[in-house]
Scaffold this motif. Structure first.
Motif, PDB file in Angstrom:
ATOM      1  N   LEU A 176      10.360   4.714 -15.391  1.00  0.00           N
ATOM      2  CA  LEU A 176      10.065   3.542 -14.088  1.00  0.00           C
ATOM      3  C   LEU A 176       8.902   2.807 -15.361  1.00  0.00           C
ATOM      4  CD1 LEU A 176       8.872   6.366 -10.907  1.00  0.00           C
ATOM      5  CD2 LEU A 176      10.552   4.217 -11.000  1.00  0.00           C
ATOM      6  N   ASP A 177       8.527   3.485 -15.978  1.00  0.00           N
ATOM      7  CA  ASP A 177       7.229   2.494 -17.184  1.00  0.00           C
ATOM      8  C   ASP A 177       8.220   1.488 -17.652  1.00  0.00           C
ATOM      9  OD1 ASP A 177       5.575   3.785 -16.465  1.00  0.00           O
ATOM     10  OD2 ASP A 177       5.367   5.483 -18.894  1.00  0.00           O
ATOM     11  N   LEU A 178       9.687   1.482 -18.516  1.00  0.00           N
ATOM     12  CA  LEU A 178      10.971   0.764 -17.967  1.00  0.00           C
ATOM     13  C   LEU A 178      10.857  -0.330 -17.354  1.00  0.00           C
ATOM     14  CD1 LEU A 178      13.427   2.689 -20.568  1.00  0.00           C
ATOM     15  CD2 LEU A 178      11.792   0.929 -21.457  1.00  0.00           C
ATOM     16  N   CYS A 179      10.879   0.461 -15.864  1.00  0.00           N
ATOM     17  CA  CYS A 179      11.186  -0.521 -14.858  1.00  0.00           C
ATOM     18  C   CYS A 179      10.521  -1.803 -14.599  1.00  0.00           C
ATOM     19  CB  CYS A 179      11.995  -0.249 -13.677  1.00  0.00           C
ATOM     20  SG  CYS A 179      13.306   1.162 -13.611  1.00  0.00           S
ATOM     21  N   ASP A 180       8.964  -1.313 -14.646  1.00  0.00           N
ATOM     22  CA  ASP A 180       8.097  -2.120 -14.465  1.00  0.00           C
ATOM     23  C   ASP A 180       7.756  -2.766 -15.949  1.00  0.00           C
ATOM     24  OD1 ASP A 180       6.995  -0.815 -11.857  1.00  0.00           O
ATOM     25  OD2 ASP A 180       5.904   0.305 -12.718  1.00  0.00           O
ATOM     26  N   GLU A 181       8.054  -2.671 -16.699  1.00  0.00           N
ATOM     27  CA  GLU A 181       8.014  -3.337 -18.050  1.00  0.00           C
ATOM     28  C   GLU A 181       9.443  -4.341 -17.909  1.00  0.00           C
ATOM     29  OE1 GLU A 181       8.379  -3.909 -22.816  1.00  0.00           O
ATOM     30  OE2 GLU A 181       8.131  -1.562 -21.248  1.00  0.00           O
TER      31      GLU A 181
END
Length: 292
Positions: A176-181
């Motif tokens: 999810l961190d990657l998705c948000d970035e």
């Protein structure tokens, strides 16, 4: 939470579950027919299985039988030893996106990769931070192409036991961190494939499922974790045979807004792949109703 006890309209079969039947490899077109015979409305096929039959032939068969996809397996494996390898991986992901579009998949599942060469027993490098950077860049480039084509990408975090060889994204939080970035607007074009086998143990699981919400929850895979596990890759359990609190977790997933298929994905060298596909599918239907 939806009641699955009266039917199996929300059951999908990842075709790995019955790619081997009675110990032998079975072609995808036969697997599709077996699912259709039981009123199973969705599957998630693997690229090599599709290639074995032919992309256009599979697309026509699915359309004729009115079977949908719950996902397409798989893209990813971005890290490489050099620039040429990175380009080769990215080009292959572009092809996977095109195939998923031809099959009208709701998403392409990404198993992102990790240390290049590790699966073959000789890692080209051991800097997992570098691998994560190459994964980030690969997903960013794939997403740019996927937006043009209109094919959502679903990052699948894998259990930490597979961090060296198959995926350096190992928790839902990392994914999810990657998705948000890369997709701060939560456009629906980048999300996650939540595979219970890989994430059931995570103490942050409920919190991160809530964080994901319906925009990020693109696919949901179910099986069970056996104790003892005889093989960490190929000894997944049938739902209800292990220790995962499947109904509790599905409750969290549906509370977050997911309303799609529960996709059964079982790799089982010593058990289910030794049985007939008909038996395995019948048990999948029963356990979808009683245990998922």
């Amino acid at each position: 939470m939806r009641d699955f006890s009266g039917g199996h309209e929300w059951l999908s079969i990842n075709t790995a579950t019955i790619r081997k039947q009675s110990g032998a490899e079975v072609p995808l077109d036969r697997i599709i027919d077996q699912c259709a015979e039981r009123g199973i409305r969705a599957i998630s096929p693997w690229r090599d299985q599709v290639a074995g039959v032919g992309l256009d032939k599979v697309a026509a068969q699915l359309k004729a039988l009115d079977i949908r996809l719950s996902g397409y397996c798989r893209g990813g494996f971005y890290p490489a030893a050099d620039a040429a390898g990175l380009k080769t991986a990215l080009d292959d992901n572009y092809r996977a996106i095109d195939e998923a579009k031809t099959l009208d998949a709701p998403c392409l599942v990404l198993v992102v990769g990790s240390l290049p060469g590790a699966l073959q027993g000789k890692a080209a490098y051991t800097d997992i931070g570098r691998a994560r950077g190459e994964v980030r860049d690969g997903i960013a480039a794939s997403l740019e192409y996927a937006r043009k084509v209109g094919m959502p990408l679903a990052i699948e975090p894998l259990h930490p036991m597979q961090a060296a060889e198959r995926a350096c994204i190992n928790t839902l939080e990392q994914a999810l961190d990657l998705c948000d970035e890369l997709d701060a607007a939560r456009s629906g074009m980048l999300g996650v494939a939540l595979d219970i086998y890989h994430v059931w143990w995570d103490p942050k699981l409920q919190q991160q499922i809530e964080r994901a919400g319906h925009e990020r929850l693109l696919a949901y895979h179910v099986c069970d974790w056996l104790t003892p596990t005889r093989d960490l890759l190929n000894d997944r359990g049938m739902m209800g045979d292990g220790v995962v609190e499947l109904k509790k977790i599905r409750g969290w997933v549906e509370a977050a807004g997911y309303a799609g298929f529960s996709e059964v994905e079982i790799f089982s060298t010593q058990d289910w792949w030794q049985r007939s596909g008909d038996e395995t599918l019948d048990v999948c239907i029963e356990r979808h109703r009683s245990a998922v």
